[in-house]
Design an enzyme around this catalytic site. Sequence first.
Site, PDB file in Angstrom:
ATOM      1  N   CYS A  27       0.837  -1.208   0.000  1.00 18.80           N
ATOM      2  CA  CYS A  27       0.000   0.000   0.000  1.00 18.80           C
ATOM      3  C   CYS A  27       0.877   1.267   0.000  1.00 18.80           C
ATOM      4  O   CYS A  27       1.626   1.496   0.943  1.00 18.80           O
ATOM      5  CB  CYS A  27      -0.897  -0.047   1.230  1.00 18.80           C
ATOM      6  SG  CYS A  27      -1.686   1.500   1.676  1.00 18.80           S
ATOM      7  N   CYS A  30       0.253   3.720   2.872  1.00 18.30           N
ATOM      8  CA  CYS A  30       0.745   3.104   4.114  1.00 18.30           C
ATOM      9  C   CYS A  30       2.242   3.355   4.273  1.00 18.30           C
ATOM     10  O   CYS A  30       2.723   3.616   5.376  1.00 18.30           O
ATOM     11  CB  CYS A  30       0.471   1.601   4.113  1.00 18.30           C
ATOM     12  SG  CYS A  30      -1.273   1.156   4.013  1.00 18.30           S
TER      13      CYS A  30
END
Length: 103
Positions: A27, A30
Amino acid sequence: MSQPKASFKELIHGDKPVLVDFYADWCGPCKQQAPILKQLTERVGDKVRVVKVNVDHSQAAANQYQIRSIPTMILFKDGKIVWRQSGLQPLRTLEGLVHQFGE
């Protein structure tokens, strides 16, 4: 001898707020959140415990808290959810939460 790993439930029932970052290695946002969390811990010290939960490795926890997008952050105080937000979170927001719930 190593200590046994605390369960997720034990982690969130601590005496100080616990900020849980639900993330995945693949991600992009993230990955951007990680250095912000590092800065947060450097700035607030032990007023909050930051726990990272990889949703690919901890699907039970992700399902229990109905994580549908990542990153999702949940702040627990005495085992209860006091704040929850999905998406990249700025340092200022997280620091404000620590001061609000960590006193």
